[in-house]
Write an enzyme that holds these catalytic residues in place. Sequence first.
Site, PDB file in Angstrom:
ATOM      1  N   GLU A  45       0.988  -1.522  -0.168  1.00  0.00           N
ATOM      2  CA  GLU A  45       0.203  -0.368   0.228  1.00  0.00           C
ATOM      3  C   GLU A  45       0.386   1.447  -0.052  1.00  0.00           C
ATOM      4  OE1 GLU A  45      -2.834  -0.158  -1.093  1.00  0.00           O
ATOM      5  OE2 GLU A  45      -3.734  -1.838   0.566  1.00  0.00           O
ATOM      6  N   THR A  94       2.859   2.458  -2.039  1.00  0.00           N
ATOM      7  CA  THR A  94       4.145   1.981  -2.675  1.00  0.00           C
ATOM      8  C   THR A  94       3.860   2.346  -4.365  1.00  0.00           C
ATOM      9  OG1 THR A  94       3.416   0.118  -3.303  1.00  0.00           O
ATOM     10  CG2 THR A  94       4.931   0.269  -1.209  1.00  0.00           C
ATOM     11  N   ASP A  95       3.183   2.261  -4.750  1.00  0.00           N
ATOM     12  CA  ASP A  95       3.765   2.361  -6.316  1.00  0.00           C
ATOM     13  C   ASP A  95       3.270   3.442  -7.145  1.00  0.00           C
ATOM     14  OD1 ASP A  95       0.552   3.739  -5.452  1.00  0.00           O
ATOM     15  OD2 ASP A  95      -0.077   2.652  -7.384  1.00  0.00           O
ATOM     16  N   ASP A 143      -4.165   0.786  -9.366  1.00  0.00           N
ATOM     17  CA  ASP A 143      -5.525   0.368  -9.546  1.00  0.00           C
ATOM     18  C   ASP A 143      -6.133   0.116 -11.392  1.00  0.00           C
ATOM     19  OD1 ASP A 143      -5.675   1.045  -7.084  1.00  0.00           O
ATOM     20  OD2 ASP A 143      -6.788   2.987  -7.184  1.00  0.00           O
ATOM     21  N   TYR A 193      -4.243  12.231   0.897  1.00  0.00           N
ATOM     22  CA  TYR A 193      -2.686  10.535   0.006  1.00  0.00           C
ATOM     23  C   TYR A 193      -2.224  12.142  -0.987  1.00  0.00           C
ATOM     24  CZ  TYR A 193      -2.614   7.707  -4.039  1.00  0.00           C
ATOM     25  OH  TYR A 193      -2.085   7.114  -4.585  1.00  0.00           O
TER      26      TYR A 193
HETATM   27  C1  GLA Z   1      -5.189   4.677  -4.065  1.00  0.00           C
HETATM   28  C2  GLA Z   1      -4.511   5.065  -5.560  1.00  0.00           C
HETATM   29  C3  GLA Z   1      -3.559   4.007  -5.549  1.00  0.00           C
HETATM   30  C4  GLA Z   1      -2.447   3.135  -4.810  1.00  0.00           C
HETATM   31  C5  GLA Z   1      -3.449   3.230  -3.284  1.00  0.00           C
HETATM   32  C6  GLA Z   1      -2.761   2.936  -1.800  1.00  0.00           C
HETATM   33  O1  GLA Z   1      -6.115   3.461  -3.988  1.00  0.00           O
HETATM   34  O2  GLA Z   1      -5.153   5.062  -6.061  1.00  0.00           O
HETATM   35  O3  GLA Z   1      -2.624   4.552  -7.043  1.00  0.00           O
HETATM   36  O4  GLA Z   1      -1.501   4.229  -4.110  1.00  0.00           O
HETATM   37  O5  GLA Z   1      -4.571   4.352  -2.691  1.00  0.00           O
HETATM   38  O6  GLA Z   1      -1.580   2.182  -2.056  1.00  0.00           O
END
Ligand code: GLA
Length: 371
Positions: free
Chosen positions: A35, A37-38, A165, A217
């Site tokens: 989580e 990390t992307d 996602d 975020y």
């Molecule tokens: C959201 C974002 C993803 C990712 C997650 C956290 O879902 O859309 O790209 O950063 O949060 O892991």
Amino acid sequence: MRPIEQRAILAYWKQFREEPLLVASAPGRVNLIGEHTDYNGGFVLPCAIDRRVAVAVGNGGGQLYSANFREISPLLDGREGSWADYPSGVAWAMREQGYEIPLFRGAFVGDVPPGSGLSSSAAIEAATALALDACFQLGVSRKDLALMCQRAENAFVGVQSGIMDQYASLLCREGSALCIDCRSLEAEPVPLSLVETGLSLFICDTQVARELGATGYNDRRETCERAASRLGIRTLRDAGMKDLEKLSGEECRRARHVITENVRVLEAVKTLRVQDLAAFGRLMIASHRSLRDDYAVSTPELDTFVDVAVQFGALGARLTGAGFGGCALALIKQEDVQALSKIVLQHFKARGFRQPVLFVLQPAAGAEVGT
Ligand code: GLA
């Protein structure tokens, strides 16, 4: 054809009084581990779920219809703050990449709970992108479609999300999770043998709405970027535990989460390959603690669910998605679903939380054009 795809065709017919050219659908996703990390160039391990968005498309008009909201919208030129931002953003991003997208109509139906961390927005984007690609025979790869969906989310919708996602929605395969290296964008299916091992993915939707844009975020992302630049590296993917000595305060804690979470994802992949679900579960619990303490994206509801599930005997439990509300996930024995549901409801009531929605998800196939 799936029932949800049939419903999209029907909605299209009712709204526009003609047959659509085709229907496509794309799933939401649940992130098993990895989580935040992307966007740090790291590793994630999501799997597609049996909740989807379907869109029926046809030529002309420039109108979008949502059967869920019973609302018609023109194809937008700019962000409006509604569901129509997502398909409009995808058409915009595809045109920006030089693809010719003639005017189209689209009717959408979905059963991914919105705003809960199961990626309803990526499902709308992925369904739109795949439908337009098939409808106008563009021949774009899944990977490039995912990148254009992410561009739509970042530049049109205005959320600086990573690639997880959209990638999960477009590239996952049935029966597998997908380990994505978010730097190289290589993705590898990892077998997810839940039925065989008698386990279920049990979800607790805390009903605390999670507005990505309105929460921390983007703030978390900026802190990570600052930490990386202080260390003189491109992203925190390149950081190791020793680097933490050069950071302090929030930057240090956020970086520690990212560094340890990347290690956990790679470990988790190994445990799945040998079907050691108990070890996988322990990594989930460690991931939750790190998200709670170092990344500070949990809530009392998510923590309560995780604690209750773990005490109950779940193999693992953690918040899933961005956090700040939304869903948590527990890995439990199939026969324990009813008993855990009861206990979770009791605890939430006793603590004065909103009544959560509890359900089991099945890993499912990625985006598909209906046939
Ligand atoms: C959201 C974002 C993803 C990712 C997650 C956290 O879902 O859309 O790209 O950063 O949060 O892991």
